[in-house]
Design an enzyme around this catalytic site. Sequence first.
Site, PDB file in Angstrom:
ATOM      1  N   LEU A 175       4.580 102.188  34.202  1.00  0.00           N
ATOM      2  CA  LEU A 175       3.452 101.842  33.324  1.00  0.00           C
ATOM      3  C   LEU A 175       2.483 100.921  34.039  1.00  0.00           C
ATOM      4  CD1 LEU A 175       4.455 101.082  29.625  1.00  0.00           C
ATOM      5  CD2 LEU A 175       3.141 102.989  30.539  1.00  0.00           C
ATOM      6  N   ASN A 209      20.085 103.240  34.802  1.00  0.00           N
ATOM      7  CA  ASN A 209      20.332 103.286  33.368  1.00  0.00           C
ATOM      8  C   ASN A 209      21.785 103.634  33.069  1.00  0.00           C
ATOM      9  OD1 ASN A 209      17.589 102.830  33.211  1.00  0.00           O
ATOM     10  ND2 ASN A 209      17.085 104.983  32.852  1.00  0.00           N
ATOM     11  N   HIS A 263      24.677 101.542  37.991  1.00  0.00           N
ATOM     12  CA  HIS A 263      25.014 100.380  37.164  1.00  0.00           C
ATOM     13  C   HIS A 263      26.011 100.733  36.077  1.00  0.00           C
ATOM     14  CE1 HIS A 263      21.033  98.206  38.373  1.00  0.00           C
ATOM     15  NE2 HIS A 263      21.957  98.170  39.339  1.00  0.00           N
TER      16      HIS A 263
HETATM   17  C1  BV8 Z   1      24.730  92.765  43.571  1.00  0.00           C
HETATM   18  C2  BV8 Z   1      23.790  97.033  33.778  1.00  0.00           C
HETATM   19  C3  BV8 Z   1      25.949  92.306  45.549  1.00  0.00           C
HETATM   20  C4  BV8 Z   1      24.102  96.214  32.609  1.00  0.00           C
HETATM   21  C5  BV8 Z   1      22.250  95.800  35.167  1.00  0.00           C
HETATM   22  C6  BV8 Z   1      18.168  86.434  43.991  1.00  0.00           C
HETATM   23  C7  BV8 Z   1      17.250  87.252  44.612  1.00  0.00           C
HETATM   24  C8  BV8 Z   1      17.489  88.614  44.726  1.00  0.00           C
HETATM   25  C9  BV8 Z   1      18.644  89.188  44.210  1.00  0.00           C
HETATM   26  C10 BV8 Z   1      19.541  88.369  43.590  1.00  0.00           C
HETATM   27  C11 BV8 Z   1      19.308  86.991  43.478  1.00  0.00           C
HETATM   28  N1  BV8 Z   1      20.355  86.472  42.816  1.00  0.00           N
HETATM   29  C12 BV8 Z   1      21.235  87.445  42.523  1.00  0.00           C
HETATM   30  C13 BV8 Z   1      20.754  88.611  42.999  1.00  0.00           C
HETATM   31  C14 BV8 Z   1      21.389  89.941  42.914  1.00  0.00           C
HETATM   32  C15 BV8 Z   1      21.201  90.508  41.515  1.00  0.00           C
HETATM   33  C16 BV8 Z   1      19.738  90.603  41.189  1.00  0.00           C
HETATM   34  O1  BV8 Z   1      19.032  91.462  41.684  1.00  0.00           O
HETATM   35  N2  BV8 Z   1      19.265  89.686  40.324  1.00  0.00           N
HETATM   36  C17 BV8 Z   1      17.852  89.692  39.986  1.00  0.00           C
HETATM   37  C18 BV8 Z   1      17.698  89.621  38.472  1.00  0.00           C
HETATM   38  C19 BV8 Z   1      17.206  88.514  40.674  1.00  0.00           C
HETATM   39  N3  BV8 Z   1      21.774  91.826  41.560  1.00  0.00           N
HETATM   40  C20 BV8 Z   1      23.081  91.991  41.279  1.00  0.00           C
HETATM   41  O2  BV8 Z   1      23.817  91.116  40.903  1.00  0.00           O
HETATM   42  C21 BV8 Z   1      23.613  93.394  41.543  1.00  0.00           C
HETATM   43  N4  BV8 Z   1      24.792  93.280  42.354  1.00  0.00           N
HETATM   44  O3  BV8 Z   1      23.712  92.368  44.086  1.00  0.00           O
HETATM   45  O4  BV8 Z   1      25.967  92.730  44.189  1.00  0.00           O
HETATM   46  C22 BV8 Z   1      25.685  93.516  46.374  1.00  0.00           C
HETATM   47  C23 BV8 Z   1      24.429  93.726  46.936  1.00  0.00           C
HETATM   48  C24 BV8 Z   1      24.219  94.851  47.722  1.00  0.00           C
HETATM   49  C25 BV8 Z   1      25.242  95.738  47.931  1.00  0.00           C
HETATM   50  C26 BV8 Z   1      26.466  95.489  47.348  1.00  0.00           C
HETATM   51  C27 BV8 Z   1      26.703  94.386  46.557  1.00  0.00           C
HETATM   52  C28 BV8 Z   1      24.029  94.065  40.252  1.00  0.00           C
HETATM   53  C29 BV8 Z   1      22.819  94.274  39.389  1.00  0.00           C
HETATM   54  C30 BV8 Z   1      23.195  95.151  38.196  1.00  0.00           C
HETATM   55  C31 BV8 Z   1      23.059  94.364  36.927  1.00  0.00           C
HETATM   56  N5  BV8 Z   1      23.239  95.262  35.812  1.00  0.00           N
HETATM   57  N6  BV8 Z   1      22.460  96.688  34.200  1.00  0.00           N
HETATM   58  C32 BV8 Z   1      23.323  96.679  31.405  1.00  0.00           C
HETATM   59  O5  BV8 Z   1      22.576  97.676  31.488  1.00  0.00           O
HETATM   60  O6  BV8 Z   1      23.491  96.031  30.389  1.00  0.00           O
HETATM   61  S1  BV8 Z   1      20.667  95.442  35.610  1.00  0.00           S
HETATM   62  C33 BV8 Z   1      19.572  95.960  34.410  1.00  0.00           C
HETATM   63  O7  BV8 Z   1      18.270  95.707  34.958  1.00  0.00           O
HETATM   64  C34 BV8 Z   1      19.557  97.447  34.139  1.00  0.00           C
HETATM   65  O8  BV8 Z   1      20.571  98.155  34.793  1.00  0.00           O
HETATM   66  C35 BV8 Z   1      18.270  97.912  34.701  1.00  0.00           C
HETATM   67  O9  BV8 Z   1      18.419  99.074  35.365  1.00  0.00           O
HETATM   68  C36 BV8 Z   1      17.954  96.873  35.659  1.00  0.00           C
HETATM   69  C37 BV8 Z   1      16.548  96.845  36.121  1.00  0.00           C
HETATM   70  O10 BV8 Z   1      15.715  96.861  34.996  1.00  0.00           O
HETATM   71  P1  BV8 Z   1      14.683  98.078  34.867  1.00  0.00           P
HETATM   72  O11 BV8 Z   1      15.450  99.337  34.791  1.00  0.00           O
HETATM   73  O12 BV8 Z   1      13.690  97.967  35.956  1.00  0.00           O
HETATM   74  O13 BV8 Z   1      14.094  97.777  33.453  1.00  0.00           O
HETATM   75  P2  BV8 Z   1      12.921  96.748  33.128  1.00  0.00           P
HETATM   76  O14 BV8 Z   1      12.892  96.557  31.662  1.00  0.00           O
HETATM   77  O15 BV8 Z   1      13.051  95.555  34.024  1.00  0.00           O
HETATM   78  O16 BV8 Z   1      11.598  97.526  33.593  1.00  0.00           O
HETATM   79  C38 BV8 Z   1      11.233  98.726  32.939  1.00  0.00           C
HETATM   80  C39 BV8 Z   1       9.969  99.219  33.636  1.00  0.00           C
HETATM   81  O17 BV8 Z   1       9.583 100.457  33.035  1.00  0.00           O
HETATM   82  C40 BV8 Z   1       8.793  98.266  33.488  1.00  0.00           C
HETATM   83  O18 BV8 Z   1       8.197  98.076  34.760  1.00  0.00           O
HETATM   84  C41 BV8 Z   1       7.834  98.992  32.535  1.00  0.00           C
HETATM   85  O19 BV8 Z   1       6.480  98.795  32.898  1.00  0.00           O
HETATM   86  C42 BV8 Z   1       8.208 100.437  32.762  1.00  0.00           C
HETATM   87  N7  BV8 Z   1       8.008 101.291  31.581  1.00  0.00           N
HETATM   88  C43 BV8 Z   1       8.231 100.964  30.277  1.00  0.00           C
HETATM   89  N8  BV8 Z   1       7.962 102.042  29.501  1.00  0.00           N
HETATM   90  C44 BV8 Z   1       7.570 103.050  30.334  1.00  0.00           C
HETATM   91  C45 BV8 Z   1       7.607 102.573  31.654  1.00  0.00           C
HETATM   92  N9  BV8 Z   1       7.262 103.332  32.709  1.00  0.00           N
HETATM   93  C46 BV8 Z   1       6.871 104.601  32.454  1.00  0.00           C
HETATM   94  N10 BV8 Z   1       6.802 105.134  31.211  1.00  0.00           N
HETATM   95  C47 BV8 Z   1       7.154 104.386  30.134  1.00  0.00           C
HETATM   96  N11 BV8 Z   1       7.084 104.928  28.904  1.00  0.00           N
END
Ligand code: BV8
Length: 230
Positions: free
Chosen positions: A204, A93, A110
């Site tokens: 959740l 976050n 992040h």
């Molecule tokens: C990198 C900042 C190289 C910006 C963010 C193909 C396959 C695999 C990976 C990749 C691929 N293609 C590209 C990639 C890599 C890519 C990636 O993973 N893409 C995904 C989408 C496929 N990653 C990157 O590019 C990262 N960099 O890989 O560089 C590297 C690798 C290794 C080592 C060095 C270098 C950079 C990723 C960072 C991107 N920036 N955020 C901003 O915030 O605006 S990501 C963004 O999504 C947020 O930071 C957030 O943290 C992140 C994940 O989301 P979540 O936090 O999980 O939030 P979400 O809404 O998804 O889920 C919320 C959950 O909470 C739900 O499950 C829900 O049920 C639950 N919930 C809701 N309410 C509650 C609850 N739980 C409990 N109580 C509640 N009340």
Amino acid sequence: MAYRRIVVLTGAGISAESGIKTFRAEDGLWEEHRVEDVATPEGFAADPELVQHFYNGRRAQLISDAVKPNAAHIALAELEQIYGASLLLVTQNIDNLHERAGSQNIIHMHGELLKMRCAYTDKIYPIHTNIKVDDRCQCCGMRGALRPHVVWFGEMPLQMDEICDALDACDLFIAIGTSGNVYPAAGFVRQAALSGAHTMEINLEPSAVESAFAEHRYGLASAVVPALVA
Ligand code: BV8
């Protein structure tokens, strides 16, 4: 809990009950914008105005009186009171709710919404207002140099060495409120498990990597996390 070294990973779900939108819910943050448009360097280069507007809006919400740490943030700060430096909190976050709840040993992998960075010098500054596209930078005086200090898709997450060291040394790994969609964060559970750590998912609903966890506790973070710490 009789553990020696704990790593906690939090995601947007821990801040949901504080009023901050998550990313992938139907009313989530990304619904209004395509990820590619606002959370990538290419998106920023293509339309800096849109990207600054996206983050300025989130920053304004974060500093409003309406947004406060919830019981889950507070419980993690209490856990740190017990474990001290043996507890590392890694958050995906970019809000400051963990700090405001009292946690200190935090890595914002992040980045942080209340910081901005000069694209030329990488200098980081606090920011509590809007970043305007043609703002002059304090360090180099250039216009258009300031960007949110946030890690976009395709960019290197911050402090990965410290995080990996902690994962290799921990005997308990807890993920809270993350959907397990974004790497490398979603892979941390496997690294911790390889080190012999017990792994727990608090969410959740099952995340995309729920099968990698040894233990699952589903429900609202504000209820499940305090119960864990009690
Ligand atoms: C990198 C900042 C190289 C910006 C963010 C193909 C396959 C695999 C990976 C990749 C691929 N293609 C590209 C990639 C890599 C890519 C990636 O993973 N893409 C995904 C989408 C496929 N990653 C990157 O590019 C990262 N960099 O890989 O560089 C590297 C690798 C290794 C080592 C060095 C270098 C950079 C990723 C960072 C991107 N920036 N955020 C901003 O915030 O605006 S990501 C963004 O999504 C947020 O930071 C957030 O943290 C992140 C994940 O989301 P979540 O936090 O999980 O939030 P979400 O809404 O998804 O889920 C919320 C959950 O909470 C739900 O499950 C829900 O049920 C639950 N919930 C809701 N309410 C509650 C609850 N739980 C409990 N109580 C509640 N009340």
